[in-house]
Design a protein around this motif. Structure first.
Motif, PDB file in Angstrom:
ATOM      1  N   THR B  58       0.694  -1.397  -0.161  1.00 35.83           N
ATOM      2  CA  THR B  58      -0.026   0.006  -0.007  1.00 35.83           C
ATOM      3  C   THR B  58       0.855   1.264   0.060  1.00 35.83           C
ATOM      4  O   THR B  58       0.601   2.275  -0.633  1.00 35.83           O
ATOM      5  N   ASP B 173      -6.184  -0.593  -4.817  1.00 35.91           N
ATOM      6  CA  ASP B 173      -5.508  -1.134  -3.632  1.00 35.91           C
ATOM      7  C   ASP B 173      -6.537  -2.294  -2.824  1.00 35.91           C
ATOM      8  O   ASP B 173      -7.588  -2.041  -2.738  1.00 35.91           O
ATOM      9  N   GLU B 174      -6.119  -3.261  -3.104  1.00 36.16           N
ATOM     10  CA  GLU B 174      -7.045  -4.749  -2.663  1.00 36.16           C
ATOM     11  C   GLU B 174      -8.377  -4.551  -3.075  1.00 36.16           C
ATOM     12  O   GLU B 174      -9.356  -4.417  -2.249  1.00 36.16           O
TER      13      GLU B 174
END
Ligand SMILES: Nc1ncnc2c1ncn2[C@@H]1O[C@H](COP(=O)(O)OP(=O)(O)O)[C@@H](O)[C@H]1O
Ligand SMILES: [Mg+2]
Lengths: 269, 353, 279
Positions: B58, B173-174
């Protein structure tokens, strides 16, 4: 046996809830009847009349006091919201470490409640350079301080219910400035919570008596002080004010609930 | 689930550009979160950052987005050095793990946010929003409040919002980790198909190796702030560069070969002959093992647990003091307690070190 | 970053406002209580220990203890009843009414009780005609009846979230294992509620300890309590003595500070308990 215990449980439950309702509503109901009563010294009043209400609504001082209470409460709440929303925005976004300082300020009035706050304020503001004791110019800031913890809880709950940082980042990745994010997203999102808390604070400020009595007294009479003076002259009119005050508190409480649908009861600490 | 592509959506407004990170480092309170990361996402490519939680994925992505300023190194988008450019001027689209949808705005309000900021006129804006809702399969949802949407629908809104202003690159992000398993797998395919159609350069962060392997052109495996290996999913699986990659990407039986004699080694407490191998740590993929019901020589194990997986079966074996996992076809039936032979081709022993 | 600058400017104004109207009065109290014209002195604090003031402190402590205990007991039972009730309308009505009543104090409340329990109050009439003892609401011993009006619903509102943390399926699980509901409350329910129960009781104590408006409206200060004494010493109806007022205020602030510390302690205890429950 099992069935029996369930019954005892539900009886207890009804009993305690009924007792609470009785305790909370009886004073209001009796006061309401009293405000319409002619003379009441036995079980039932001798007769009913609208006289007390008529006198109340016909009294210009009543309207003046109510107006002043409104001005005082609305200014105090507006002032705390004006201060709190930008401050919380700045702290959340730019200086999270200062959050504990703000919390400290919101706890202080717990240790210095209305009576002793008034003692300190009177000492500071009775002499030049700021001889504002006895005027609304001191009363309004004082009430602001007293309701600030409520307003702070409400506004900070509203800020916690959304992720300000992440929303600001989402906005920035879409090319927006912080001001656009504040105006288009953050502010509209916290508004219901802020309004709901503001209405509760308004209700508390409207009924504020300690500060009004100690700081301004009869020099700038608000509604609770008007009722205080009425107590000794005309009980029926005073009863009408009690009912009115409960009605206002109930109305504002319901409004707050509507505005902040689903949000919790706000306590000061 | 189908994805329809309006003609206009496929004509990407600009040529895809690369993302280049050079010697990127970021520290939090003296502790490194990302250290000396070099990577390039080629134009139009989907590159995944894969690694366990806390390994710095991240942080890397946030540096590219402009939410973190790296302590060292530089970032380029296309030819432009964006290392010091503020996030709002980078023209990157970002999808957040929890979507970060604007709770007070409708679906259309969210998708059109970037366009409103850019000052598009109402007509053009509405047309573009409609186009994007069509792309992500949310036609008719424009007026809906985003808080009433399901997880999968929110994910699509977040994606449409990120894509609406025609970003130079897309950062995710995810994006699927908050979804139910079934929707996650569906959206995986859909997202990849969309990315290929639009041809937008994409950097994806995930801790789910299956997701990274199935969606990406190339995968970067990270561990403790550093890059362990960069390669295509095939490369990573077939030739892991480090023991970490070997165990993180896919399943792997890892063992140490101890010296016994000429081409003889001690493996899991048994002595076997393995020509062309040396002493050291090795890995064997479960599907590279063949189970022989009537073993004559080589490794032997006792069946502990058989799990039927539909297409094939997984057999857990006790070999000496170790546990091995084999994945074999369904045609043979194994029973608990049965002794079997483990046959492993010479090329299936992957050297780890 | 215009916005950053603007919001920090408002925050700065706020800071100035708070220092002037919130913090400074507290500091001034300390200075007034501990100095005279000559400088540092303990004479005001000594004055605060004269019998009249000690009685006021004593009365305030007992009144607050009594009203906190009554409120805590009844409020906890009420919250429990609401928790186990399946009637959503009753629940939401009682919750809303509690929220309003918890903040309903001061002059209107005092007068409502005068209507019921004053010299010619209707309840007292009923009591007399049924040969029951009457309640003279102007007496200090009976003040707790008024305070109960806001303490009971306040405790109810404070305890509701704590009950909310008890999953009803726990009770079913306990029953399934053969535990009686008494055993369940003794071993699981009460331990979970305890921190909030104690913390909220402290809050109730503080709420009554600093309460001024209701008792002043009722008695114009003829009931000897700490807040009314403080009010007296500044509004100057009987004796005007800012030094004594400041010293008494410090005593009150010290008690409230202890309450705050206890309350915060109970909160972090409750949070620890909850996070352990989740793990
Ligand atoms: N804002 C921050 N402050 C301090 N430490 C941080 C911060 N953000 C991330 N970290 C630390 O940096 C490391 C990498 O975090 P992150 O990039 O979020 O990992 P990942 O996304 O791979 O799970 C972690 O050890 C994390 O605790
Ligand atoms: Mg992460």
């Amino acid at each position: 046996m099992n069935v029996g215990s369930v019954n005892i449980g539900s009886m207890l439950r009804r009993g305690i809830l009924g007792a609470l309702l009785l305790y909370l509503l009886t004073p209001i109901a009796l006061t309401l009847v009293y405000s319409f009563a002619k003379n009441w010294s036995t079980l039932l009043p001798d007769g009913y009349t609208l006289e007390a209400w008529g006198k109340l609504f016909g009294d210009p001082i009543f309207w003046q006091s109510t107006g002043r209470s409104l001005i005082m409460a609305a200014s105090a709440v507006a002032l705390s919201i004006f201060f709190l929303v930008p401050t919380l925005f700045a702290i959340t976004l730019y200086a999270p470490k200062l959050a504990s300082l703000l919390e400290f300020f919101s706890l202080w009035p717990f240790v210095f409640p209305g009576v002793i706050l008034a003692v300190g304020l009177i000492q500071i503001f009775s002499n030049p350079p700021l001889a504002i004791s006895g005027t609304p110019w001191l009363l309004i800031p004082a009430v602001t301080v007293v309701v600030m913890p409520f307003a702070y809880r409400a506004v900070s709950n509203a800020f916690e219910s959304i992720n300000v940082r992440e929303l600001a980042e989402a906005g920035r990745s879409l090319g927006s400035s912080d001001l656009q994010i504040l105006a288009w997203v953050i502010f509209p999102s916290v508004l219901p919570g802020v309004l709901s808390g503001g209405v509760l604070a308004l209700s508390a400020a409207f009924g504020e008596f300690s500060l009004a009595q100690l700081i301004v007294g009869s020099a700038w009479q608000t509604l609770p002080y008007y009722q205080y003076l009425t107590n000794s002259q005309d009980g029926h009119r005073s009863a009408a004010i009690s009912v009115l005050a409960f009605g206002i508190a109930w109305g504002l409480g319901t409004l707050a609930l509507q505005l902040g649908r689903g949000s919790r009861t706000v306590t000061a600490v | 689930m189908t994805v329809t592509m309006p003609a206009s959506a496929t004509q990407s407004s600009s040529q895809p550009v690369a993302i280049t990170c050079t010697a990127l480092s970021k520290f939090y309170g003296g502790k490194p979160a990302v250290q000396d990361v070099h990577l390039e996402v080629k134009p139009g490519e989907l590159l995944s950052l894969l690694g366990p939680s806390g390994c710095g994925k991240t942080t890397t992505l946030r540096c590219v987005a402009g939410f973190e300023i790296p302590d060292a190194g530089s970032i380029h988008i296309g030819a432009q050095d964006v290392t010091k450019v503020p996030a709002e001027n980078r023209k990157v689209g970002m999808v957040f793990q929890n979507y970060a949808l604007f709770p007070n705005l409708s679906v259309a309000g969210n998708v059109g946010f970037g366009l409103r900021v850019a000052g598009w006129n109402k007509q053009k804006l509405e047309a573009r929003v409609g186009e994007l809702l069509e792309i992500v399969g949310l036609v008719g949802y424009d007026k809906r409040n985003v808080t009433t949407l399901s997880g999968g629908q929110r994910q699509r809104v977040a994606l449409a919002r990120a894509l609406a202003p025609n970003p130079r690159v897309l950062l995710l992000d995810e994006p699927l980790s908050a979804l139910d398993a079934k929707i996650r797998v569906e959206l995986r395919t859909e997202l990849r198909r969309l990315q290929l159609t639009l041809g937008v350069t994409t950097l994806l962060v995930t801790h789910d190796q299956e997701e990274a392997m199935s969606m990406s052109d190339r995968v970067v495996v990270m561990n403790q702030g550093r890059i362990e290996q960069i390669g295509t999913p095939r490369d990573l699986y077939a030739t892991p560069a480090t023991p970490f990659v070997a165990s993180f990407v896919g399943e792997m039986n890892t063992v140490t070969l101890e010296p016994v004699g000429n081409s003889s080694f001690k493996v899991s407490g048994q002595t076997v002959t393995l020509p062309n191998l040396e002493v050291g740590r090795y890995g064997v993929r479960p599907e590279a093992i063949t189970l022989e019901p009537n073993p004559s020589q080589g490794l032997r194990g006792v069946v502990e647990l058989v799990t039927y997986l539909g297409a094939d079966q997984q057999v857990i074996l006790r070999v000496g003091g170790d546990t091995w996992i084999a994945r074999v076809p369904n045609d043979l039936v194994f029973t608990r307690g049965q002794t079997v032979g483990l046959e492993i081709a010479a090329g299936a022993w992957l050297r780890l070190s | 970053m215009n916005l950053r600058w603007a919001t920090f400017a408002i925050a700065g104004l706020f800071l100035g406002f708070l220092i002037l109207f919130e913090i400074l009065p507290g500091i001034f109290l300390g200075i007034t209580a501990l100095t005279n014209k000559a400088g540092f002195t303990l004479e005001h604090l000594q004055e605060a220990t004269k019998p009249l003031f000690l009685r006021a402190l004593n009365n305030s402590v007992w009144l607050s203890l009594q009203s906190a205990l009554e409120g805590a007991l009844l409020g906890t039972l009420t919250a429990g009843a609401l928790w186990s009730s399946r009637n959503a309308r009753v629940k939401s009505f009682v919750t809303a009414l509690s929220g309003v009543s918890a903040n309903f104090a001061g002059v209107p409340l005092a007068f409502a009780f005068v209507v019921m329990l004053g010299a010619s109050g209707v309840l007292n009439y009923i009591f007399t005609s049924s040969n029951l003892p009457t309640i003279d609401i102007y007496r200090r011993e009976n003040l707790h009846w008024i305070y109960l009006y806001f303490q009971w619903p306040l405790m109810t509102a404070l305890m509701l979230p704590a009950f909310g943390a008890i999953d009803k399926s726990w009770l079913e699980a306990a029953r399934g294992m053969g535990a009686s509901s008494v055993l369940f409350w003794w071993r699981v329910g009460i331990p979970v509620l305890l921190p909030t129960l104690l913390g909220s009781s402290v809050l109730l104590f503080a709420n009554s300890f600093g309460a001024y408006a209701t008792v002043y409206a009722l008695s114009q200060g003829s009931i000897n309590l700490l807040p009314t004494q403080i009010g007296f010493q500044v509004s100057g109806q009987v004796g005007y003595d800012p030094g004594a007022a400041a010293a008494l205020s410090l005593v009150m602030a010290a008690v409230l500070l202890a309450c705050l510390a206890l309350y915060r302690g109970s909160r972090s205890w409750a949070e620890r308990l909850q996070s352990r429950g989740r793990a």
